[in-house]
Scaffold this motif. Structure first.
Motif, short mmCIF file in Angstrom:
data_model
loop_
_atom_site.label_atom_id
_atom_site.label_comp_id
_atom_site.label_asym_id
_atom_site.label_seq_id
_atom_site.Cartn_x
_atom_site.Cartn_y
_atom_site.Cartn_z
N SER A 94 0.83 -1.21 0.00
CA SER A 94 0.00 0.00 0.00
C SER A 94 0.86 1.26 0.00
CB SER A 94 -0.93 0.00 1.22
OG SER A 94 -1.77 -1.14 1.21
N LEU A 95 1.97 1.21 0.74
CA LEU A 95 2.85 2.38 0.78
C LEU A 95 3.47 2.65 -0.59
CD1 LEU A 95 4.13 4.49 2.71
CD2 LEU A 95 5.99 2.88 3.07
N LEU A 96 3.89 1.60 -1.27
CA LEU A 96 4.48 1.78 -2.60
C LEU A 96 3.44 2.19 -3.63
CD1 LEU A 96 6.89 -1.29 -2.68
CD2 LEU A 96 7.48 1.10 -2.28
N GLU A 97 2.19 1.79 -3.44
CA GLU A 97 1.13 2.18 -4.36
C GLU A 97 0.64 3.60 -4.10
OE1 GLU A 97 -1.86 -0.76 -3.89
OE2 GLU A 97 -0.89 -2.23 -5.21
N GLY A 98 1.03 4.18 -2.97
CA GLY A 98 0.57 5.53 -2.64
C GLY A 98 -0.71 5.57 -1.83
N ARG A 99 -1.21 4.43 -1.38
CA ARG A 99 -2.41 4.41 -0.53
C ARG A 99 -1.94 4.51 0.92
NH1 ARG A 99 -4.94 -0.21 -0.61
NH2 ARG A 99 -3.43 -1.48 -1.77
N TYR A 100 -1.62 5.74 1.30
CA TYR A 100 -0.96 5.98 2.58
C TYR A 100 -1.87 5.70 3.78
CZ TYR A 100 2.47 8.25 -0.42
OH TYR A 100 3.38 8.51 -1.40
N GLY A 133 3.60 10.99 3.80
CA GLY A 133 2.89 11.09 2.54
C GLY A 133 1.54 11.76 2.65
N LEU A 134 0.92 11.69 3.83
CA LEU A 134 -0.35 12.36 4.08
C LEU A 134 -0.17 13.77 4.61
CD1 LEU A 134 -2.26 9.39 5.77
CD2 LEU A 134 -2.63 10.29 3.46
N SER A 135 1.09 14.24 4.73
CA SER A 135 1.40 15.57 5.27
C SER A 135 0.96 15.72 6.72
CB SER A 135 0.78 16.68 4.40
OG SER A 135 1.29 16.63 3.09
N GLU A 136 0.90 14.62 7.43
CA GLU A 136 0.60 14.64 8.87
C GLU A 136 1.95 14.61 9.60
OE1 GLU A 136 -2.21 15.04 10.27
OE2 GLU A 136 -3.54 14.83 8.53
N PHE A 137 2.57 15.77 9.70
CA PHE A 137 3.94 15.82 10.20
C PHE A 137 4.02 15.59 11.70
CE2 PHE A 137 4.00 18.77 6.43
CZ PHE A 137 4.63 17.86 5.59
N ASP A 138 3.01 16.03 12.46
CA ASP A 138 3.04 15.77 13.90
C ASP A 138 2.95 14.27 14.18
OD1 ASP A 138 3.20 18.47 14.34
OD2 ASP A 138 1.03 18.73 14.57
N ARG A 139 2.06 13.59 13.49
CA ARG A 139 1.96 12.15 13.67
C ARG A 139 3.22 11.44 13.18
NH1 ARG A 139 -2.89 11.57 11.60
NH2 ARG A 139 -2.40 10.51 9.63
N ARG A 140 3.80 11.96 12.11
CA ARG A 140 5.06 11.39 11.63
C ARG A 140 6.16 11.50 12.68
NH1 ARG A 140 8.33 15.21 7.96
NH2 ARG A 140 8.51 16.09 10.06
N ASP A 141 6.25 12.66 13.34
CA ASP A 141 7.29 12.84 14.35
C ASP A 141 7.07 11.91 15.54
OD1 ASP A 141 8.40 14.79 12.77
OD2 ASP A 141 7.42 16.44 13.81
N MET A 168 12.97 12.45 5.15
CA MET A 168 11.65 13.10 5.20
C MET A 168 11.75 14.56 5.58
SD MET A 168 9.11 10.12 6.68
CE MET A 168 10.14 9.69 8.08
N LEU A 169 12.68 14.92 6.45
CA LEU A 169 12.86 16.32 6.81
C LEU A 169 13.35 17.14 5.61
CD1 LEU A 169 14.45 15.92 10.35
CD2 LEU A 169 12.20 16.85 9.84
N LEU A 170 14.20 16.55 4.79
CA LEU A 170 14.65 17.25 3.59
C LEU A 170 13.50 17.43 2.60
CD1 LEU A 170 18.14 15.61 3.02
CD2 LEU A 170 17.68 17.97 3.68
N ASP A 171 12.65 16.42 2.48
CA ASP A 171 11.47 16.58 1.63
C ASP A 171 10.56 17.69 2.13
OD1 ASP A 171 12.34 14.58 -0.01
OD2 ASP A 171 11.13 13.01 0.93
N GLN A 172 10.52 17.87 3.44
CA GLN A 172 9.68 18.92 4.02
C GLN A 172 10.33 20.29 3.92
OE1 GLN A 172 8.76 18.15 8.12
NE2 GLN A 172 7.35 19.88 8.32
N GLY A 173 11.63 20.35 3.61
CA GLY A 173 12.32 21.62 3.52
C GLY A 173 13.01 22.05 4.80
N ARG A 174 13.14 21.17 5.76
CA ARG A 174 13.79 21.49 7.03
C ARG A 174 15.21 20.96 6.99
NH1 ARG A 174 9.83 19.23 11.56
NH2 ARG A 174 11.45 20.17 12.87
#
Length: 536
Positions: A94-100, A133-141, A168-174
């Motif tokens: 699912s992760l590779l298919e983009g179904r996050y 991938g869902l832009s849920e950065f707090d949950r990611r942290d 992931m932090l580089l993808d976010q721009g941090r």
């Protein structure tokens, strides 16, 4: 093969034993007080074999019964492992298919139910990737913190957590935070290619040119970075290092540290040539640019080569003319030759090169150079024309199209008129007075000058249309009408107004005398109300 060997061995032993017992008949006497047991040798051997078999089977059954708890424990572990593998496989697919969302759901279940340390870390990192991938950065942290907690002191798991977090932090721009996460790996001497790539991305985002330069060199040396991408990074970082060190004269050490092929990169060559020019070594700057242009013909390098003092013009012009033999229609090279001729005050050659360049490409810089040339030659008309063309080439000027609507009303008699069109309002009554232009407005240029700013040739009006537009209007209506009525009566009425008169809500005034030039069609006596048709 092993089973067949033991079977054959037992068969051979059985046959040999049967032959021996058949040829050696005898009795076996057992004295077990108070009994005396006598039997044949064959029976005794058979009883011994049967007793061994029974004892062996009994011991195996007993061992099997005693091992039931262990087998149950192993079976449960295998079943849990199968469930973990199923969740992990489904989550990664699912992760590779983009179904996050589905991936995070499966991986979170795996994180909650598994008991293995490595699977917990893997599930936490994968869940963090899905939340990213869902832009849920707090949950990611939170998932990343859980992965670091489950990793414990295992160096491999800690390095995996750090690299995933930095990616992931580089993808976010941090980039600063990613560099702080990767700092322990860099300080510990980690030389993994993925870690070095992440460090390169972080330093590139923060414009740390020294680190960019060294990392790009190391990666291209290990064939871990495409040559084209490495050249771009080395070119940008090396040029920035040279420019930064040009103020304190430390650029010479950096220039000597560069490899021969690195000095031929465009940005590094431009920065090095600028440093040599600032140091008063124009000849060395020219050699640097010539070597770089010989490898790759770059317009920026050619333009920099054309910017020089008059003492360098003859040498550089001769070299540039040799390039022209292989590139006779290159507009960049022709413009550079024109600039060199301008620096050397070779007006005729400069005009020839610049005109050849502008004939192949409409360039604002070339037109501006021609304007400066003609201004120096005291040809103001040509200079102004090329400056206008330079302006038109550098920006999009408006196109004045022909208006297909009704002609505008005569606003010359309106005392409160505000001229919104500036220089294009020619031929109005208030501008033709003997007293000169209206106060607050500059004198208007002729109509032909205004037409020069029209880019669309089809938008220019013909002489007949302009004469008709500038013709004086008919005499005002007799009968002492007010200025307001005279202003709005001057607008031409559409033909439909004569067929279907517009109703009015005011009492009809007495009919006024018609002028001699009035149309023959009947005109209603009532005055139509004001209609904003866009002509005023």
């Amino acid at each position: 093969m092993r089973t067949w060997f033991w079977t054959l061995l037992l068969a051979v032993v059985a046959v040999a034993l049967a032959v021996v017992l058949r040829s050696h008949s005898g009795n076996v006497l057992l004295l077990v007080w108070p009994w005396r047991i006598e039997m044949s040798l064959t029976l005794a051997v058979l009883l011994i074999v049967a007793g061994f078999v029974v004892l062996y089977v009994g011991l195996r059954v007993l061992a099997w019964l005693l091992a039931i708890p262990d087998r149950v424990r192993v079976w449960r572990g295998k079943r849990a492992q199968a469930r973990d593998h199923e969740l992990l496989e489904r989550g990664w697919i699912s992760l590779l298919e983009g179904r996050y969302s589905q991936a995070e759901k499966d991986l979170t279940r795996l994180l909650d139910q598994t008991k293995v340390q490595t699977r917990r870390v893997l599930a936490a990192l994968s869940s963090a990737r899905a939340a990213h991938g869902l832009s849920e950065f707090d949950r990611r942290d939170r998932f990343l913190a859980s992965a670091q907690e489950h990793a414990g002191a295992d160096p491999g798991l800690l390095e995996a957590t750090a690299t995933v977090s930095a990616d992931m932090l580089l993808d976010q721009g941090r980039a600063e935070r990613a560099l702080a996460v990767l700092a322990p790996l860099a300080d510990g001497g980690a030389r993994h290619l993925h870690t070095m790539r992440l460090l390169l991305r972080a330093h590139a985002a923060l414009n740390h040119h020294d680190q960019m330069f060294s990392l790009a060199r190391a990666l291209v040396r290990r064939n871990a970075l495409p040559r084209q991408e490495a050249d771009q990074l080395i070119d940008a970082s090396g040029a920035a290092r040279l420019r930064a060190a040009a103020a304190n004269d430390g650029w010479r050490a950096i220039w000597k540290d560069l490899k021969a092929e690195e000095r031929l990169l465009p940005e590094i060559a431009l920065a090095g040539a600028a440093a040599f020019e600032a140091a008063g070594e124009a000849g060395e700057a020219a050699r640097v640019l010539e070597a770089a242009i010989a490898v790759k013909f770059n317009p920026a390098l050619v333009a920099a080569y054309a910017r020089c003092d008059a003492s360098q013009v003859s040498r550089r012009l001769a070299r540039a003319e040799t390039w022209l033999q292989s590139r006779p229609t290159d507009p960049e090279l022709l413009t550079a030759l024109g600039m060199l001729c301008l620096n050397g005050q070779l007006w005729g050659q400069a005009e020839r090169y610049l005109l050849r360049s502008v004939s192949r490409r409409n360039d604002a810089q070339t037109h501006a150079l021609l304007g400066s040339l003609y201004d120096r030659l005291e040809r103001p008309a040509d200079a102004v024309r090329h400056w206008r063309l330079a302006t038109a080439a550098s920006m999009a000027l408006p196109v004045l199209a022909t208006d297909a609507a009704l002609p505008a009303a005569d606003t010359g008699s309106d005392p409160y008129r505000v001229d919104a069109e500036g220089g294009y309002a020619v031929g109005l009554a208030d501008l033709d007075d003997e007293t000169g232009p209206v106060s607050g407005y500059a004198a208007l240029p002729p109509a032909a000058v205004a037409a020069d700013y029209v880019l669309d040739p089809d938008a220019r009006v013909s002489k007949e249309q302009r004469d008709r537009a500038l013709a004086p209007e008919d005499a005002p209506l007799a009968g002492g009408t007010s200025d307001f009525d005279e202003y709005f009566d001057s607008a031409p009425l559409p033909a439909a107004a004569f067929e279907d008169p517009v109703p009015t809500y005011a009492p009809a005034p007495p009919a006024a005398a018609k002028p001699a030039a009035a149309p023959a069609a009947p005109v209603p006596d009532t005055k139509p109300p004001f209609k904003n048709d866009g002509a005023h």
